[in-house]
Design a protein around this motif. Sequence first.
Motif, PDB file in Angstrom:
ATOM      1  N   LYS A   6       0.850  -1.191   0.000  1.00  0.00           N
ATOM      2  CA  LYS A   6       0.000   0.000   0.000  1.00  0.00           C
ATOM      3  C   LYS A   6       0.883   1.237   0.000  1.00  0.00           C
ATOM      4  O   LYS A   6       1.875   1.301   0.722  1.00  0.00           O
ATOM      5  CB  LYS A   6      -0.901   0.013   1.243  1.00  0.00           C
ATOM      6  CG  LYS A   6      -1.885  -1.149   1.270  1.00  0.00           C
ATOM      7  CD  LYS A   6      -2.858  -1.010   2.418  1.00  0.00           C
ATOM      8  CE  LYS A   6      -3.895  -2.113   2.333  1.00  0.00           C
ATOM      9  NZ  LYS A   6      -5.097  -1.840   3.107  1.00  0.00           N
ATOM     10  N   TYR A   7       0.501   2.233  -0.819  1.00  0.00           N
ATOM     11  CA  TYR A   7       1.273   3.475  -0.940  1.00  0.00           C
ATOM     12  C   TYR A   7       0.432   4.652  -0.448  1.00  0.00           C
ATOM     13  O   TYR A   7      -0.771   4.716  -0.726  1.00  0.00           O
ATOM     14  CB  TYR A   7       1.659   3.715  -2.401  1.00  0.00           C
ATOM     15  CG  TYR A   7       2.343   2.545  -3.065  1.00  0.00           C
ATOM     16  CD1 TYR A   7       3.574   2.083  -2.598  1.00  0.00           C
ATOM     17  CD2 TYR A   7       1.763   1.900  -4.152  1.00  0.00           C
ATOM     18  CE1 TYR A   7       4.206   1.006  -3.215  1.00  0.00           C
ATOM     19  CE2 TYR A   7       2.385   0.827  -4.770  1.00  0.00           C
ATOM     20  CZ  TYR A   7       3.602   0.387  -4.296  1.00  0.00           C
ATOM     21  OH  TYR A   7       4.220  -0.684  -4.907  1.00  0.00           O
ATOM     22  N   PHE A  56       5.725  -0.493   7.082  1.00  0.00           N
ATOM     23  CA  PHE A  56       4.940  -1.299   8.018  1.00  0.00           C
ATOM     24  C   PHE A  56       4.606  -2.626   7.354  1.00  0.00           C
ATOM     25  O   PHE A  56       4.259  -2.668   6.176  1.00  0.00           O
ATOM     26  CB  PHE A  56       3.657  -0.567   8.423  1.00  0.00           C
ATOM     27  CG  PHE A  56       3.881   0.461   9.503  1.00  0.00           C
ATOM     28  CD1 PHE A  56       4.523   1.667   9.212  1.00  0.00           C
ATOM     29  CD2 PHE A  56       3.490   0.226  10.811  1.00  0.00           C
ATOM     30  CE1 PHE A  56       4.757   2.606  10.212  1.00  0.00           C
ATOM     31  CE2 PHE A  56       3.717   1.152  11.815  1.00  0.00           C
ATOM     32  CZ  PHE A  56       4.351   2.350  11.514  1.00  0.00           C
ATOM     33  N   ALA A  76       3.259  -1.574   3.846  1.00  0.00           N
ATOM     34  CA  ALA A  76       2.801  -0.200   3.586  1.00  0.00           C
ATOM     35  C   ALA A  76       3.998   0.732   3.629  1.00  0.00           C
ATOM     36  O   ALA A  76       4.878   0.586   4.482  1.00  0.00           O
ATOM     37  CB  ALA A  76       1.776   0.206   4.621  1.00  0.00           C
ATOM     38  N   LEU A  78       5.072   4.531   4.145  1.00  0.00           N
ATOM     39  CA  LEU A  78       4.471   5.709   4.773  1.00  0.00           C
ATOM     40  C   LEU A  78       5.441   6.889   4.878  1.00  0.00           C
ATOM     41  O   LEU A  78       6.403   6.827   5.634  1.00  0.00           O
ATOM     42  CB  LEU A  78       4.013   5.364   6.203  1.00  0.00           C
ATOM     43  CG  LEU A  78       2.659   4.719   6.414  1.00  0.00           C
ATOM     44  CD1 LEU A  78       2.521   3.395   5.705  1.00  0.00           C
ATOM     45  CD2 LEU A  78       2.399   4.535   7.895  1.00  0.00           C
TER      46      LEU A  78
END
Lengths: 84, 153
Positions: A6-7, A56, A76, A78
């Motif tokens: 996930k970006y 993460f 992820a 972040l």
Amino acid sequence: MNITIKYFSWIRVKLKKSHDLIELDKAISFKELKNNLISKDPIFQEIFKDDSVKYFLNLNELNDNDRILNNGDVLAFLPPVTGG
Amino acid sequence: MIKIVKESFDLENEFKNISSNKNGAYSFFLGTVRSDLSFSNTEIKGIYLECYEELAISQLEKIRLQALKKWDLSECLIIHRIGRLNLGEKIVLVITSSSHRSNSIEACEYVIDSLKIDVAFWKFHLLDNEEKEMVYQKNKDNEKMLKWREIIN
């Protein structure tokens, strides 16, 4: 095996996507995944050079490049947060 | 209680949800969207808030539990909005409750300061041409958090 990445924030904007589903033949380390991503898109070089970006894995901060990724893992990327 | 919501919230209703005769003090922090200038010196139209919801909830819960324990609170409510917000709209609400005011006041400040540094929300300015401009983390917020880490650990 599959891994979801996930970006968020400027990383999402720069990559023009909010997530990736990565299919792998075998388990690999986070470092190997980073190298794979860089070979596909040089933007990842910029992301991984930025010390302020946190990673993460399944909602826990990931600081170990040698960590082996498993099927179904959710990574992820972040940038520094700016809520409130 | 923790909520991440798109829609606005009612202060009186949220207060009623956590009020109790055991409390002698409530502290409120309400963050709103202020008018500001973009990097190109134009007035912003509002903000856009992005969130990694599953992570933000677990991070907020950790901060909430730390505050409850450290300041002996009876309750700690955190509401954070996401999506597109216009100037003047509510962004975030923190309510802490305790027997005496010093605990609720200090805890409320801790929660909002922690949230700004440790929770997966990202703010963008909304510009005239519908473009979004990223908002950067402030050094002063990081420095303030260092002070809290000494107190909480």
